[in-house]
Every structure is written in structure tokens, then in C-alpha cells.
Design a protein around this motif. Structure first.
Motif, PDB file in Angstrom:
ATOM      1  N   LEU A  54       0.827  -1.244  -0.164  1.00 18.14           N
ATOM      2  CA  LEU A  54       0.043   0.137   0.018  1.00 18.14           C
ATOM      3  C   LEU A  54       0.848   1.396  -0.072  1.00 18.14           C
ATOM      4  N   GLY A  55       0.570   2.374  -0.781  1.00 18.78           N
ATOM      5  CA  GLY A  55       1.265   3.472  -1.100  1.00 18.78           C
ATOM      6  C   GLY A  55       0.301   4.648  -0.943  1.00 18.78           C
ATOM      7  N   ALA A  56       1.091   5.706  -1.538  1.00 18.20           N
ATOM      8  CA  ALA A  56      -0.003   6.876  -1.752  1.00 18.20           C
ATOM      9  C   ALA A  56       1.039   7.941  -2.234  1.00 18.20           C
ATOM     10  N   THR A  57       0.387   8.995  -2.680  1.00 10.79           N
ATOM     11  CA  THR A  57       1.122   9.996  -3.273  1.00 10.79           C
ATOM     12  C   THR A  57       0.688  11.420  -2.752  1.00 10.79           C
ATOM     13  N   ALA A  58       1.880  12.484  -2.841  1.00  9.84           N
ATOM     14  CA  ALA A  58       1.544  13.850  -2.201  1.00  9.84           C
ATOM     15  C   ALA A  58       1.478  15.059  -3.292  1.00  9.84           C
ATOM     16  N   ALA A  59       0.986  15.982  -2.884  1.00 11.07           N
ATOM     17  CA  ALA A  59       1.263  17.244  -3.854  1.00 11.07           C
ATOM     18  C   ALA A  59       2.375  17.705  -3.783  1.00 11.07           C
ATOM     19  N   GLU A  60       3.238  17.682  -2.846  1.00 12.06           N
ATOM     20  CA  GLU A  60       4.480  18.293  -2.624  1.00 12.06           C
ATOM     21  C   GLU A  60       5.279  17.382  -1.885  1.00 12.06           C
ATOM     22  N   PRO A  61       6.684  17.466  -2.197  1.00 11.69           N
ATOM     23  CA  PRO A  61       7.727  16.696  -1.702  1.00 11.69           C
ATOM     24  C   PRO A  61       7.914  17.117  -0.064  1.00 11.69           C
ATOM     25  N   SER A  62       8.417  16.279   0.727  1.00 13.54           N
ATOM     26  CA  SER A  62       8.374  16.676   2.129  1.00 13.54           C
ATOM     27  C   SER A  62       9.414  15.083   2.572  1.00 13.54           C
ATOM     28  N   SER A  63      10.020  15.551   3.769  1.00 10.23           N
ATOM     29  CA  SER A  63      10.934  14.419   4.382  1.00 10.23           C
ATOM     30  C   SER A  63       9.793  13.740   5.414  1.00 10.23           C
ATOM     31  N   ARG A  64       8.614  14.271   5.747  1.00  9.96           N
ATOM     32  CA  ARG A  64       7.710  13.398   6.449  1.00  9.96           C
ATOM     33  C   ARG A  64       6.134  13.712   5.851  1.00  9.96           C
ATOM     34  N   HIS A  65       5.509  12.677   5.740  1.00  9.55           N
ATOM     35  CA  HIS A  65       4.147  12.554   5.235  1.00  9.55           C
ATOM     36  C   HIS A  65       3.085  12.177   6.221  1.00  9.55           C
ATOM     37  N   VAL A  66       2.046  12.206   6.129  1.00 10.65           N
ATOM     38  CA  VAL A  66       0.952  11.362   7.010  1.00 10.65           C
ATOM     39  C   VAL A  66      -0.097  11.203   5.978  1.00 10.65           C
ATOM     40  N   PHE A  67      -0.182  10.081   5.569  1.00 11.98           N
ATOM     41  CA  PHE A  67      -1.368   9.695   4.348  1.00 11.98           C
ATOM     42  C   PHE A  67      -2.425   9.034   5.131  1.00 11.98           C
ATOM     43  N   SER A  68      -3.837   9.408   4.883  1.00 12.69           N
ATOM     44  CA  SER A  68      -4.843   8.669   5.404  1.00 12.69           C
ATOM     45  C   SER A  68      -5.202   7.468   4.169  1.00 12.69           C
ATOM     46  N   VAL A  69      -5.706   6.388   4.689  1.00 12.86           N
ATOM     47  CA  VAL A  69      -5.752   5.131   3.407  1.00 12.86           C
ATOM     48  C   VAL A  69      -7.116   4.953   3.730  1.00 12.86           C
ATOM     49  N   GLY A  70      -8.071   5.380   4.634  1.00 15.27           N
ATOM     50  CA  GLY A  70      -9.541   5.232   4.760  1.00 15.27           C
ATOM     51  C   GLY A  70      -9.808   4.711   6.079  1.00 15.27           C
ATOM     52  N   THR A  71     -11.144   4.048   5.885  1.00 20.16           N
ATOM     53  CA  THR A  71     -11.490   3.769   7.325  1.00 20.16           C
ATOM     54  C   THR A  71     -11.494   2.290   7.389  1.00 20.16           C
ATOM     55  N   LEU A  72     -11.417   1.730   8.669  1.00 17.89           N
ATOM     56  CA  LEU A  72     -11.603   0.113   8.736  1.00 17.89           C
ATOM     57  C   LEU A  72     -12.994  -0.297   8.494  1.00 17.89           C
ATOM     58  N   ALA A  73     -13.102  -1.120   7.631  1.00 12.75           N
ATOM     59  CA  ALA A  73     -14.736  -1.878   7.480  1.00 12.75           C
ATOM     60  C   ALA A  73     -15.068  -2.586   8.475  1.00 12.75           C
ATOM     61  N   SER A  74     -16.369  -2.241   8.702  1.00 12.47           N
ATOM     62  CA  SER A  74     -16.855  -3.097   9.954  1.00 12.47           C
ATOM     63  C   SER A  74     -16.711  -4.758   9.986  1.00 12.47           C
ATOM     64  N   GLY A  75     -16.576  -5.119  11.105  1.00 15.70           N
ATOM     65  CA  GLY A  75     -16.352  -6.735  11.150  1.00 15.70           C
ATOM     66  C   GLY A  75     -15.102  -7.334  11.308  1.00 15.70           C
ATOM     67  N   TRP A  76     -14.227  -5.950  11.642  1.00 18.25           N
ATOM     68  CA  TRP A  76     -12.728  -6.370  12.035  1.00 18.25           C
ATOM     69  C   TRP A  76     -12.244  -5.849  13.249  1.00 18.25           C
ATOM     70  N   ARG A  77     -11.587  -6.714  13.906  1.00 16.14           N
ATOM     71  CA  ARG A  77     -10.867  -6.405  15.343  1.00 16.14           C
ATOM     72  C   ARG A  77      -9.576  -6.556  14.973  1.00 16.14           C
ATOM     73  N   TRP A  78      -8.529  -5.749  15.911  1.00 16.91           N
ATOM     74  CA  TRP A  78      -7.447  -5.772  15.584  1.00 16.91           C
ATOM     75  C   TRP A  78      -6.475  -5.765  16.839  1.00 16.91           C
ATOM     76  N   MET A  79      -5.294  -6.165  16.423  1.00 20.68           N
ATOM     77  CA  MET A  79      -4.336  -6.243  17.569  1.00 20.68           C
ATOM     78  C   MET A  79      -2.876  -5.325  16.998  1.00 20.68           C
ATOM     79  N   SER A  80      -2.668  -4.253  17.715  1.00 26.21           N
ATOM     80  CA  SER A  80      -1.434  -3.641  17.266  1.00 26.21           C
ATOM     81  C   SER A  80      -0.269  -3.802  18.334  1.00 26.21           C
ATOM     82  N   LEU A  81       1.081  -3.696  17.465  1.00 25.05           N
ATOM     83  CA  LEU A  81       2.192  -3.709  18.370  1.00 25.05           C
ATOM     84  C   LEU A  81       2.780  -2.524  18.015  1.00 25.05           C
ATOM     85  N   PHE A  82       2.653  -1.348  19.067  1.00 21.20           N
ATOM     86  CA  PHE A  82       3.336  -0.107  18.839  1.00 21.20           C
ATOM     87  C   PHE A  82       4.424   0.303  19.781  1.00 21.20           C
TER      88      PHE A  82
END
Length: 806
Positions: free
Chosen positions: A103-131
């Protein structure tokens, strides 16, 4: 014309060559204009393909269609922005992993740090994160919906259940894995937003290293078995990226099979030769001889430059001390010890230590090296001031990093770092040292400015470290520590052992259960790249049984940090044989499938079950981690009063993944289940349950041994040394011979100790070199003692159990 040609090519058979991963440097607009044209063409091709009639294989493929990301035949992300991209994870591997993609994304301007949204989690999923709850360490979190996904998430495992199926039932769930990875000189991490969107952060750590697009930022794969999915994904990702290797492709250090002692909690920085010898002698005299020693912080030549600081800053300045020389300090050059080499020789000859490791930081010491030191000038050091990413401070700040930000780090020129490591390690090797534990590794991610970014400088240091280890020490003798950033994890080509969690904290009663939960969950990811090190513990401590039982299941090393003479040998004897060896399980200990999406620390109802495999049996540890601690990020300044909670749960042989692999052909599914503390034996079919009830900070270990039928008459299942936490780790071979008069089961087992097995019928006799007395109870428990002297075949006993033919 070119656009038309791309669309037509999309209907042809896939090209066998994988697409190359891009290399990012300073952004160039012309290149990104071409990239956007190519991306638009690929999007048209994707829409063209979406009209094709789905097939089972197509349902498995990860697809981005109509702003929805489909994974494993189910919608994972909805309302994906139009700048989000998806590409196969390598068409050459499409048959092996049809659902894998980036999964990737494109931005309008170059930067050394981007934060891209990839959408919302569809219903019916639960998750476990390692953060990463702070810069050095990961912990797990669970939830549903994207908003609660923590910043600095480095692994996101998701589960979607069929309405008719249960979460743990085989085949009733689809699992999706999202791994933010390294992409060129950039590093990705996941996080949620208040708008309930899932985002990935894409950063280089150097303002001069910029880009407009992320191509291979988040690896995605799916399957019906979360552990198989994890293993296959890491193997595939390692082949595609080429910057790290799977644990199966690494040399495993030999010290892991021996009991160890670390000097840290025993002495902290006051470590000295006399104390080291006293600690080794007291453990040896008690019957648990350490064969592996870590001489931790306190042996190096360092300088404290901050004599006049205010008292409020004094605690911070401790972390800003700097290394001034590669050799040992004055404590190891006195009357009792001429030098480090003299000490190493003595502890090996007198105390039987096989492996001696020395501690050092990745940059030499916490504050790096002293740039003005004569011994350091050859490495071109300079004082640099760390700059933390917003992700580093999003959850919990760390006092060590606050100190280094204020006082700086003496960083060695990356072009000289191999020379630095080689000089230090060649000296240590020359005096008999066998390896090193390298700490404070994540600090490099904050020092990328001017060095090509955090990924580039981390990889340079990591690979130089690994090459120096290979050059100067045998058997890949390295422990990586404070290295939980993906920059380090996905740059580990040779490193085979890494600490799995925050330190064992003997004086923090509310952190003991968090430690066990963290190491088990973190091992889901780390265990595919390293042997996870679950850290030292104290054998004489209110949590000693709790920690000891967990270490027996970890699949990693077992070592304590007791003060000399302060030991509980009743705990150690359940972990360590008289020759100093341990019974190490085959894989990394991980939570059972039905525990993956529960909170074993704070939901008030869930037990933590950790599974592993030995050669001929499985093992499950059940831990009640509820009521004794809590994880709250950021940490709140409120007093937490531990409570006692009794929880009842269930255990099943099916909780042990891949039990069929060790059961062999023609297995009926029946198992013998032996409970360590209650000494009870049950006969269960694979999917049957056994009830278990535990109070807070209590645990139980179960050995799960498949029952085999020998000569169509003898039903038998070996348990191993039932006086040890991981009894099945003692078993090396099981076979049988038969003739018209008798069937004989042959077992090769470590010893000494109490050997146990399930036997449906009472045998005629048992021999361990000679005939021995045995007991056989109504529930089928066959038991007898293995002697205290070694057999003629190393440390293995040849056991014969004879049954007369009816």
C-alpha cells in the motif's frame, strides 16, 4: 499511446520479474510527474481488471477497487482517498502469496515526512497492534475501528469472523496483516486519526531527504492462520526487500541453550571482579551453575562532564556520560584482577563459564563517545543533538532521550563505524570475551540529519556491527537491545537475538504482568526475525515462579540477575539441569490464537495462554495477568492499587499450533495433558477443553503430548522431565521395536530428573541402563527417576519401556 499500451498489457500474463523498490533521495519533480502518469495508468488498468468475473484466486488477491481495499475476499478499508495506491508484492511470488501487496500514496508536494490517510476500517474487523509506547519498546494494544490505533504502530493484525463461526475455530476467520516497512530511505508507521481514519506516517528523519510518493510503504497479506500468515509474510518480505533475513536463515548463538547470569540488577554500575566471582560461585554451589555470563554496564572507561549541573538535572545527565576508551576501567585493573583477560580466564577455568558477553551501547555509551578523547579522535566523532519524530513523543516521553536531546550525543562518523566496532570487538575477543550485548540502539533514528536519514544511518551502523561480530566472535554472539524500531528490525541481516520488551523491574510490582504480556505479544513479530530475549529476572522474588515459567516457554535464553547469595533454587531447579543446560523450546513463545485480540492485562476476564512446541510435544503456559498492573498511554499520574482477580478459562490441545507436525502420521487426535503444578494427567481429544482457574499472578504449565499407538496395542505419549517447567524439552528421540513376545518403547531423554509418560497399560519393566522401579497410576501416569550421573552417551539417557504382547 503509452497509456493505451499499459492498459492492454494488464490483461497479459504477469511478467516474472519483480518490480524494483525505489531509492529515495532529494525529490526531483520531473521524476514524480512521470510517476503520477504511471500511477494513473495503473489505476485505469485496475478499473479495467475489476470487470473480470471473480475467481477463487482473484478473491484472495488484495485489490483496490472503487475506493475499497479488498483483502482475502473481504473489504478491509473503505473510502480510501484517491491518492492511495496498491501494487502486488512481487509478481514472481504471486503463486506463493496471491494476497500480498504494498500500500502506498502520493502527495502534492515533496517532504521528509508525510501522513497519508488510507481510509476507514470496514466493519467486522478487530485488531491487535504492536506499537512503540516509548522510543525504545513495543507493547500490544487491541481494539476495533481505526481511531484507537496507537501512533507508532509497527504491526497491525486484524481478524474478521464469519457470522456462523467462532474466532478460534479453524477456517472461520480471515486474518489480515498490515506491516509498515522500510521503503528506500523512508520508514512507515501506522496510526489512527480522530476522524476514524487509518493513516500511515512516512518519514526519512532528514529534512534534506524528501519525496512526493510512498510506493512500498505498508505490506499487506491475508490468510486463515495468523501464525502461518506472519511467517510467510516475513519470509516473502525479506526476499523482496533484501535488507533483513528470517530467523531460519540465521546462525543461532550456542549460549542460548545454557543457563546465564547478568550482573545488572546485582550491581548496576558498581560491578566489580570480586562481586562477579561471588555471584558465579553462589549459583554454582546451589546446583544451578551459570554457563553464560553478561558483564553489564559499569566496566567501561567513561567520563561525566557535568559537575556543576543543578540537582534537578542531575538524573538526566547520567544518560549523557560518554565513552573515552575501548578498554576496561580501573575496577578491572586492580590487585584482585590484573585486567579483563585475567578475569575472563579465571571465571572460565574456575567457575565453568562457557560464554562471556560484555555490554556496550550502539554508540559506545549512552551519550556516545567523547569527541575530544585521544582514543576516539581516529573515528571522526562529533557532537550531535537528537531530533525526535512526533511519533516518538506521541505516547510516552523517555527521560534518557530528554537527556540526550539536551546534552547531545557523541556520534561516530558512519564511514568509520566499522573500524570502531572492529577495534573494540577485536580487543574483547583477544582477552577471551565471546560476544556482546549492544544496547541503546534506537537512538540512531533521531540522528539521521546530515547522514541521509534515519534508515540510511541505522542500516550503516547495523551492518557494520554485524560484520564486526562475524569477524571477531564465533557463532553470531550478539544480543540486540532497545532496538524495537522498524529501522533496526528490518535491517537485521545477521543479528539473531533481540530483547523482546522493557527491562524486568524488580522493584515495580505493577509491571510484572505487563512484562509477560508484552514479551509474548511482541514475539509474534520479533520471533520471525530474531530469537526473542525475554530478559533476566530474579529467582528470589514474589514473581519468580511467574517469570520463570514464562522463560521456560519463551524459546529464548534463561538467565537471572540475582545478587550473590540471594537465590531460590526451588525455582531454578525447574529451569536448569545440573550441568547448567536448559530445556529450550523450538520457537518463540506466542499467545494462543484465541488470546490474540483480548487484553490479558486489563479486561478483567481473559487469561493469557502462551504456546510453544518441542520435538515430541507441545507446551502451554496459562497466566493470570489481570489486576496486578495496567497500561495507560500516556501514563497518568494516578495511584494504581493492585487487586486479586480469580479467572476461569479453558485450555485445549488445539491451542498448540502445528501439533500435527510433531504427532506424525496416523495420529488419532488424542493427547495426554499433564499439569505441572497439580501433577494431574488428562486424556483429551484435540478439540476438547480442560477448565483452568487462576488467581492474579498465578500460572500453570501444561505439557501436551500426542498419544501414539505402537504395534497396534501400546498407547503411549512421552512427557519428559516432569519436574521441569518445560518437561518436553528433555525429549530427543522416541521409537519402538517389537517381536512376537514384546513391544519396547525407546526414549532418549535428558537428565537427571523425574521422567514421566502417559501409558494406557502398565509396562512389564522399565530400564535406564539397568532395571528401575516405576509407578503407574490409574490415570495412566508412568514415572521413574533418571539418575544423577551422566550416561555414556553425553547427557542423554537411553530409556527402555517393555510391554509384553497379550
Amino acid at each position: 499511446m503509452a497509456l493505451t499500451r499499459l492498459v492492454m498489457m494488464s490483461s497479459r500474463p504477469p511478467c516474472p520479474l519483480p518490480l524494483p523498490s525505489p531509492s529515495y533521495k532529494i525529490s526531483r519533480c520531473c521524476r514524480h510527474r512521470c510517476s503520477r502518469l504511471l500511477r494513473r495508468a495503473m489505476s485505469v488498468a485496475s478499473q479495467h481488471l475489476s470487470t473480470v468475473t471473480p475467481t477463487p484466486r482473484r478473491q484472495m488477491m488484495a485489490r483496490l477497487e472503487h475506493r475499497s481495499l479488498m483483502v482475502g475476499g473481504r473489504e478491509l478499508l473503505a473510502r480510501a482517498p484517491r491518492n492511495v495506491t496498491l501494487r502486488p508484492a512481487g509478481v514472481a511470488d504471486a503463486d506463493a502469496a496471491p494476497g500480498a501487496a504494498f500500500l502506498g500514496a502520493t502527495a502534492a508536494e515533496p517532504s521528509s515526512r508525510h501522513v497519508f490517510s488510507v481510509g476507514t476500517l470496514a466493519s467486522g474487523w478487530r485488531w491487535m497492534s504492536l506499537f512503540r509506547f516509548k522510543i525504545w519498546w513495543m507493547v500490544p494494544a487491541t481494539g476495533a475501528g481505526a481511531a484507537a490505533v496507537p501512533a507508532e504502530t509497527q504491526m497491525l493484525l486484524l481478524e474478521s469472523r464469519d457470522e456462523a463461526g467462532s474466532a478460534a475455530a479453524e477456517g472461520s476467520a480471515v486474518y489480515a496483516l498490515m506491516l509498515p516497512v522500510l521503503d528506500g530511505d523512508f520508514r512507515a508507521s501506522l496510526q489512527g486519526s480522530p476522524q476514524n481514519e487509518l493513516q500511515f506516517c512516512f518519514e526519512s528523519g532528514d529534512p534534506e531527504v524528501q519525496t512526493m510518493e510512498a510506493v512500498d510503504a505498508v505490506f499487506i497479506n491475508s490468510g486463515d492462520n495468523p501464525f502461518k500468515l506472519m511467517k510467510e509474510s516475513i519470509k516473502l518480505l525479506s526476499k523482496i526487500k533484501g535488507t533483513f533475513r528470517h530467523i531460519e536463515d540465521k546462525e543461532i548463538p550456542a549460549n542460548l541453550d545454557w543457563f546465564g547470569w547478568c550482573t545488572w540488577d546485582a550491581f548496576y554500575k558498581a560491578v566489580n571482579p570480586t562481586g562477579i566471582e561471588e555471584g558465579l560461585q553462589s549459583l554454582r554451589e546451589g546446583g544451578s551453575p551459570p554457563r553464560f555470563l553478561i558483564i553489564d554496564d559499569g566496566w567501561q572507561e567513561t567520563v561525566y562532564e557535568f559537575k556543576e549541573v543543578d540537582e534537578t538535572l542531575r538524573e538526566q545527565t547520567v544518560f549523557a556520560q560518554r565513552l573515552t576508551d575501548l578498554k576496561e576501567n580501573h575496577k578491572f585493573r586492580e590487585e584482585t584482577c590484573k585486567n579483563l583477560g585475567d578475569l575472563v580466564k579465571k571465571i572460565k577455568e574456575i567457575h565453568g563459564v562457557k560464554f562471556v558477553y560484555m555490554w556496550h551501547a550502539l554508540l559506545g555509551y549512552w551519550g556516545g563517545v567523547l569527541a575530544t578523547s585521544d582514543a576516539m579522535k581516529k573515528y571522526n566523532p562529533k557532537l550531535a543533538y537528537p531530533v525526535q519524530s512526533p511519533g516518538n513523543v506521541a505516547n510516552l516521553r523517555d527521560i534518557a532521550m530528554d537527556s540526550l536531546e539536551k546534552f547531545g550525543v557523541g556520534i561516530i562518523d558512519p564511514d568509520k563505524i566499522y573500524e570502531f566496532y572492529n577495534d573494540q570487538h577485536s580487543y574483547l575477543s583477544s582477552v577471551g570475551v565471546d560476544g556482546v550485548k549492544v544496547d541503546v540502539q534506537n537512538v540512531l533514528e533521531t540522528l539521521g540529519h546530515g547522514f541521509g536519514g534515519r534508515v540510511a544511518v541505522t542500516r550503516k551502523y547495523q551492518h557494520a556491527l554485524e560484520e564486526s561480530i562475524a569477524q571477531n566472535f564465533k557463532r553470531n554472539n550478539l544480543i540486540c537491545c532497545m532496538s524495537h524500531n522498524s529501522d533496526s528490525i528490518f535491517s537485521a541481516l545477521k543479528s539473531a537475538v533481540a530483547r523482546a520488551s522493557e527491562d524486568f523491574m524488580p522493584r515495580e510490582p505493577t509491571l510484572q504482568t505487563l512484562h509477560i504480556a508484552s514479551v509474548a505479544f511482541n514475539s509474534i513479530l520479533l520471533g520471525e526475525i530474531f530469537i526473542p530475549d525475554w530478559d533476566m529476572f530474579h529467582s528470589k522474588h514474589e514473581s519468580a515462579e511467574f517469570h520463570g515459567a514464562a522463560r521456560a516457554l519463551s524459546g529464548g535464553g534463561v538467565y537471572v540477575s540475582d545478587k550473590p547469595g540471594v537465590h531460590d533454587f526451588s525455582v531454578l531447579r525447574k529451569l536448569v539441569l545440573q550441568d547448567g543446560s536448559i530445556l529450550r523450546a523450538r520457537y518463540a513463545g506466542r499467545p494462543t490464537r484465541d488470546c490474540l485480540f483480548n487484553d490479558p492485562v486489563m479486561d478483567g476476564k481473559s487469561l493469557l495462554k502462551i504456546w510453544n512446541l518441542n520435538n515430541f510435544s507441545g507446551v502451554i503456559g496459562v497466566f493470570n495477568c489481570q489486576g496486578a498492573g495496567q497500561w495507560v498511554w500516556p501514563v497518568k499520574d494516578i495511584a494504581y492499587v493492585p487487586t486479586s482477580i480469580n479467572i476461569t478459562g479453558h485450555l485445549s490441545p488445539s491451542d498448540v499450533e502445528s501439533l500435527e507436525d510433531i504427532a506424525g502420521d496416523n495420529w488419532s487426535g488424542e493427547t495426554a495433558v499433564y499439569s505441572f503444578n497439580s501433577c494431574s494427567l488428562s486424556r483429551l481429544q484435540k478439540h476438547q477443553n480442560l477448565e483452568v482457574s487462576l488467581s492474579t499472578m498465578a500460572c500453570e504449565i501444561y505439557t501436551i503430548s500426542p498419544i501414539k499407538v505402537f504395534s497396534e496395542a501400546v498407547q503411549f505419549a512421552p512427557l519428559g522431565l516432569i519436574n521441569m517447567f518445560n518437561s518436553g524439552g528433555a525429549l530427543h528421540d522416541v521409537s519402538s521395536t517389537s517381536d512376537s513376545s514384546a513391544t519396547t518403547i525407546h526414549v532418549r531423554c535428558r537428565g537427571p530428573g523425574r521422567f514421566g509418560a502417559y501409558s494406557a497399560t502398565r509396562p512389564e519393566l522399565c530400564r535406564v541402563g539397568q532395571q528401575v522401579e516405576f509407578s503407574h497410576t490409574e490415570d495412566g501416569l508412568l514415572a521413574f527417576d533418571l539418575p544423577h550421573c551422566s550416561s555414556h552417551d553425553g547427557d542423554l539417557w537411553h530409556i527402555e519401556i517393555l510391554y509384553k504382547t497379550p
